[in-house]
Scaffold this active site. Sequence first.
Site, PDB file in Angstrom:
ATOM      1  N   GLY A  14      -4.743  23.317  10.472  1.00 11.37           N
ATOM      2  CA  GLY A  14      -3.399  22.845  10.135  1.00 11.37           C
ATOM      3  C   GLY A  14      -3.471  21.723   9.124  1.00 11.37           C
ATOM      4  O   GLY A  14      -4.466  20.978   9.063  1.00 11.37           O
ATOM      5  N   LYS A  38       9.585  12.124   9.278  1.00  9.32           N
ATOM      6  CA  LYS A  38       8.506  11.137   9.409  1.00  9.32           C
ATOM      7  C   LYS A  38       8.077  10.517   8.070  1.00  9.32           C
ATOM      8  O   LYS A  38       7.713   9.350   8.023  1.00  9.32           O
ATOM      9  CB  LYS A  38       7.277  11.775  10.070  1.00  9.32           C
ATOM     10  CG  LYS A  38       7.409  11.938  11.566  1.00  9.32           C
ATOM     11  CD  LYS A  38       6.095  12.427  12.172  1.00  9.32           C
ATOM     12  CE  LYS A  38       6.231  12.612  13.668  1.00  9.32           C
ATOM     13  NZ  LYS A  38       4.972  13.004  14.309  1.00  9.32           N
ATOM     14  N   LEU A  52      11.241  15.637  24.754  1.00 11.15           N
ATOM     15  CA  LEU A  52      10.897  15.101  26.078  1.00 11.15           C
ATOM     16  C   LEU A  52      10.940  13.576  26.064  1.00 11.15           C
ATOM     17  O   LEU A  52      10.849  12.940  27.116  1.00 11.15           O
ATOM     18  CB  LEU A  52       9.491  15.583  26.472  1.00 11.15           C
ATOM     19  CG  LEU A  52       9.356  17.109  26.561  1.00 11.15           C
ATOM     20  CD1 LEU A  52       7.901  17.530  26.687  1.00 11.15           C
ATOM     21  CD2 LEU A  52      10.156  17.642  27.745  1.00 11.15           C
ATOM     22  N   SER A  53      11.100  12.985  24.872  1.00 13.45           N
ATOM     23  CA  SER A  53      11.032  11.524  24.757  1.00 13.45           C
ATOM     24  C   SER A  53      12.100  10.791  25.569  1.00 13.45           C
ATOM     25  O   SER A  53      11.789   9.786  26.214  1.00 13.45           O
ATOM     26  CB  SER A  53      11.104  11.111  23.283  1.00 13.45           C
ATOM     27  OG  SER A  53       9.995  11.630  22.599  1.00 13.45           O
ATOM     28  N   TYR A 112       1.892  21.223  23.078  1.00 12.50           N
ATOM     29  CA  TYR A 112       1.938  20.791  24.482  1.00 12.50           C
ATOM     30  C   TYR A 112       2.812  21.694  25.348  1.00 12.50           C
ATOM     31  O   TYR A 112       2.867  21.515  26.559  1.00 12.50           O
ATOM     32  CB  TYR A 112       2.399  19.332  24.595  1.00 12.50           C
ATOM     33  CG  TYR A 112       3.668  19.029  23.846  1.00 12.50           C
ATOM     34  CD1 TYR A 112       3.614  18.482  22.566  1.00 12.50           C
ATOM     35  CD2 TYR A 112       4.900  19.312  24.399  1.00 12.50           C
ATOM     36  CE1 TYR A 112       4.774  18.216  21.859  1.00 12.50           C
ATOM     37  CE2 TYR A 112       6.068  19.047  23.698  1.00 12.50           C
ATOM     38  CZ  TYR A 112       5.990  18.498  22.429  1.00 12.50           C
ATOM     39  OH  TYR A 112       7.151  18.242  21.734  1.00 12.50           O
ATOM     40  N   GLY A 127      -0.245  19.980   8.161  1.00 16.75           N
ATOM     41  CA  GLY A 127       1.114  19.448   8.101  1.00 16.75           C
ATOM     42  C   GLY A 127       1.129  17.961   8.388  1.00 16.75           C
ATOM     43  O   GLY A 127       0.129  17.259   8.219  1.00 16.75           O
ATOM     44  N   GLY A 173      -2.347  18.832  24.694  1.00 19.45           N
ATOM     45  CA  GLY A 173      -1.353  18.208  23.806  1.00 19.45           C
ATOM     46  C   GLY A 173      -0.498  17.162  24.510  1.00 19.45           C
ATOM     47  O   GLY A 173      -0.118  16.163  23.913  1.00 19.45           O
ATOM     48  N   ASN A 232       6.343   7.202  12.893  1.00 24.82           N
ATOM     49  CA  ASN A 232       6.962   7.874  14.053  1.00 24.82           C
ATOM     50  C   ASN A 232       7.640   6.865  14.983  1.00 24.82           C
ATOM     51  O   ASN A 232       8.263   7.243  15.961  1.00 24.82           O
ATOM     52  CB  ASN A 232       5.943   8.706  14.833  1.00 24.82           C
ATOM     53  CG  ASN A 232       5.023   7.850  15.672  1.00 24.82           C
ATOM     54  OD1 ASN A 232       4.698   6.726  15.315  1.00 24.82           O
ATOM     55  ND2 ASN A 232       4.598   8.371  16.808  1.00 24.82           N
ATOM     56  N   GLU A 288      -0.360  -1.365   9.268  1.00 20.36           N
ATOM     57  CA  GLU A 288      -1.440  -0.760   8.478  1.00 20.36           C
ATOM     58  C   GLU A 288      -1.550   0.756   8.694  1.00 20.36           C
ATOM     59  O   GLU A 288      -1.718   1.512   7.744  1.00 20.36           O
ATOM     60  CB  GLU A 288      -2.787  -1.411   8.846  1.00 20.36           C
ATOM     61  CG  GLU A 288      -3.053  -2.716   8.121  1.00 20.36           C
ATOM     62  CD  GLU A 288      -2.897  -2.617   6.611  1.00 20.36           C
ATOM     63  OE1 GLU A 288      -3.489  -1.705   6.007  1.00 20.36           O
ATOM     64  OE2 GLU A 288      -2.169  -3.444   6.033  1.00 20.36           O
TER      65      GLU A 288
END
Length: 273
Positions: free
Chosen positions: A126, A66, A16-17, A219, A128, A240, A87, A78
């Site tokens: 999760g 990533k 969707l970016s 999301y 991950g 999300g 990201n 940082e």
Amino acid sequence: MTKTYAVIGDPIDHSLSPAIHNAAFAFLGLDCTYIAYRIPKGELSEGIESLKLINIAGFNVTIPHKIEMMKFLDDMDEDCKTIGATNTVNNENGKFKGYNTDMDGFLEPIKQRNQSCKDSNVLLIGAGGAARAIVAAFAKEKAHKITVANRTREKAEELVKFANNLGLESDHTDLVNAGNTTGNYKFIVNATSVGMKNNTSPISTRMINKDCTVYDLVYMPVDTELLEQSKKQGATIIYGWEMLLAQAMRSFEIWTKRKAPYEAMKLTLLGRF
Ligand SMILES: NC(=O)c1ccc[n+]([C@@H]2O[C@H](COP(=O)([O-])OP(=O)(O)OC[C@H]3O[C@@H](n4cnc5c(N)ncnc54)[C@H](OP(=O)(O)O)[C@@H]3O)[C@@H](O)[C@H]2O)c1
């Protein structure tokens, strides 16, 4: 000259970016464009070379790159260093500087609700890539303790160590026990992909109550099974898409040094669901 931005990852066709960022560029009248660029696992080095050749102005990085992207950075901020993943990359005079906007993007909807993470007990489902940014976020906000529940135990153990290294108390449990103890936590965060494809929740929602805030990183669909049930039981819920929007806004601001147009980006995002 038109500046080009991108998101790299695989798969990337449903990202969707491009829609969100292109809407923001158009809203502010900036001569910029944003594309989705599929780079398969194992081809990151070649992909980065081609981005350099087109003088990419900046890009987002998503699954599966990533962490691996870190070795192609000339500099990093940082948050990126702490999390060990990037990201967002900005081309600063030919040098690639890495950022991680997932952490602040995650915290933003919590802050918008005037909630405090300080001294809170957190259940994180999760372990991950996204879960790492969330652990770092709760460490930064001085939460009391984070309990990690994950299907694969070894990964939960690794994340507990990561939390401890950031000075955050942490332990792990399994998904069944997590579902039986949800009433003990102020924040319950789903950072698995469960809920995306079929109407299932990663844990039992039976014990969730009105004192819990339940945050689902999934999301799509907007209303996951976990959120639907939690809402019925009176919990505060965070969607999300709110994190997706917040992290995108931060990337946009790093690239353009302009305030991201919230409404234009939100309308475009929600229009896609
Ligand atoms: N809203 C946002 O802005 C945002 C940002 C980042 C990510 N996300 C979403 O967050 C989710 C996780 O992303 P990620 O980058 O962390 O992915 P990832 O690194 O691939 O991790 C996936 C996680 O889901 C668990 N999992 C997968 N299938 C499962 C199943 N059937 N049952 C139980 N656990 C299962 C994995 O457990 P194992 O360790 O056992 O494999 C692991 O903990 C995705 O849905 C992603 O779209 C949303």
